[in-house]
Design an enzyme around this catalytic site. Structure first.
Site, PDB file in Angstrom:
ATOM      1  N   HIS A 198       0.804  -1.155  -0.085  1.00  0.00           N
ATOM      2  CA  HIS A 198       0.099   0.063  -0.063  1.00  0.00           C
ATOM      3  C   HIS A 198       1.005   1.129  -0.013  1.00  0.00           C
ATOM      4  O   HIS A 198       0.726   2.180   0.615  1.00  0.00           O
ATOM      5  CB  HIS A 198      -0.899  -0.254   1.189  1.00  0.00           C
ATOM      6  N   ASP A 278      -6.306 -13.436   0.758  1.00  0.00           N
ATOM      7  CA  ASP A 278      -6.490 -11.876   1.291  1.00  0.00           C
ATOM      8  C   ASP A 278      -8.239 -12.224   1.287  1.00  0.00           C
ATOM      9  O   ASP A 278      -8.859 -11.456   0.617  1.00  0.00           O
ATOM     10  CB  ASP A 278      -6.155 -11.052  -0.011  1.00  0.00           C
TER      11      ASP A 278
END
Length: 374
Positions: A198, A278
């Site tokens: 990120h 995920d």
């Protein structure tokens, strides 16, 4: 009391490193006692004919956000982890790192305490903790809440250093934009697995953080600076630095199979690409929607998205990821299985992902058409 002995034979046996043919696995109670050539003699025990199914160690999934209809963020407590562990064992992942996505300092502390308590109680499947945020980049936030993203403060670092000492495995996803080199070095020294993700950081910056102690990249290609002809970005750093491992969401949605193949071929090691689900609240359930920080996530056609279309985790289990890797990416099954078992186990320092005498018999059976056999 005499322990029940089972003899598994009649199919390929993946031991965590290689695919063994014409072998048998003997289990007494919950422990593997032998993995040996199948000589056809009458070894004592109940014979389980695999019928061509692959026998494998259970999957090791280092990025699991929820399951059984609940997100870890919803209630970071032992009962949530019990439900998540049960759901993912049912999907073949016998060791998971429950993952808290960007949240408040209070929720982060609660997640650490819950993971410690679950491990102390021996909750099945729970192997440690993954904290994905809140020290990320707003620019590459994905489905994370921008209002909760922040710099790592001294008190945050202190809490994380203590957690690294107390937990068998602690993975922390951070972005250089909100974490210093000294903080990364301290976390790495304490035994945490520091993963870059990120982030919109450039190649040179990412390389500095690798030298400081980062060992991993979170969901390669997603929510990060991409590889360009003049600026390699975090993707380029993941592929250029051989010591970096990288998680990969192999659902053919987050990353195109051709792109996966290019990255797979480019990886030189010793760090390796490994598979993560995920997965979110819907894993192991029929839930068609759930919420993240008050925002609705929709489950449609194999995708999980916010209402604006932003991908929000994956509707994926690792046996499906294996199918994608083998059938769409063209990776040999044994290599794909390593990426779902022994490779992530080694990165996290877990005693899992292998079949060997004296180890726990965390076994799964995978059919030729990539389903789990109950």
């Amino acid at each position: 009391m005499t322990q029940t002995r089972q003899i598994f034979r009649g199919g390929p046996i993946f031991d965590g490193d290689q695919m063994l043919m014409d072998h048998r696995l003997i289990v007494a109670g919950d422990t593997i006692v032998a993995l040996e050539p199948d000589r056809g003699d009458g070894a004592a025990g109940d014979v389980v004919e695999l019928g061509g199914d692959v026998l494998s160690p259970g999957f090791v999934d280092l990025q699991v956000n929820g399951g059984d209809g609940i997100m870890f963020n919803d209630a970071p407590e032992v009962e949530t982890l019990r439900r998540m562990g049960r759901a993912h064992v049912g999907l073949g992942a016998t060791s998971i790192l429950p993952t808290l996505i960007t949240d408040t300092a209070e929720q982060t502390r609660a997640a650490i305490d819950a993971a410690k308590a679950a491990i102390a109680e021996g909750v099945p499947g729970i192997a440690g903790l993954h904290l994905e945020g809140p020290h990320l980049s707003v620019t590459r936030k994905g489905a994370h809440s921008a209002g909760l993203i922040r710099e790592m403060a001294p008190e945050d670092l202190d809490a994380l250093l203590a957690a690294a000492r107390d937990l068998p495995a602690l993975m922390i996803t951070v972005a250089p934009e909100n974490v210093s080199l000294d903080q990364v070095a301290a976390l790495a020294e304490a035994g945490a697995i520091v993963s870059l993700g990120h982030s919109n950081a450039d190649f040179a910056t990412c390389s500095e953080y690798v030298r400081a102690g980062a060992r991993c990249v979170t969901h390669l290609f997603n929510a990060m600076s991409q590889m360009g002809n003049r600026e390699p970005g975090l993707v380029g750093a993941a592929l250029a630095h051989g010591d970096l491992s990288a998680g990969l969401i192999a659902d053919a949605i987050h990353v195109h199979p051709a792109t996966i193949r290019a990255a797979w071929d480019a990886n030189q090691g010793p760090g390796e690409i490994f598979l993560v689900s995920d997965s979110m609240a819907c894993a192991g359930s029929s839930a068609q929607s759930f919420e993240i920080d008050g925002r609705k996530v929709l489950r449609r056609d194999g995708r999980l998205t916010l209402e604006d279309g932003t991908l929000a985790g994956a509707d994926l289990d690792l046996v499906t990821a294996l199918r994608v890797m083998v059938q769409e990416v063209g990776v040999p099954l044994s290599n794909a299985l390593r990426a779902a078992t022994s490779v992530p186990a080694k990165l996290a320092g877990l005693d899992a992902g292998h079949l060997a005498p004296g180890t726990n018999a965390d076994l799964i059976r995978i059919t030729p058409d990539f389903t789990l056999r109950a």
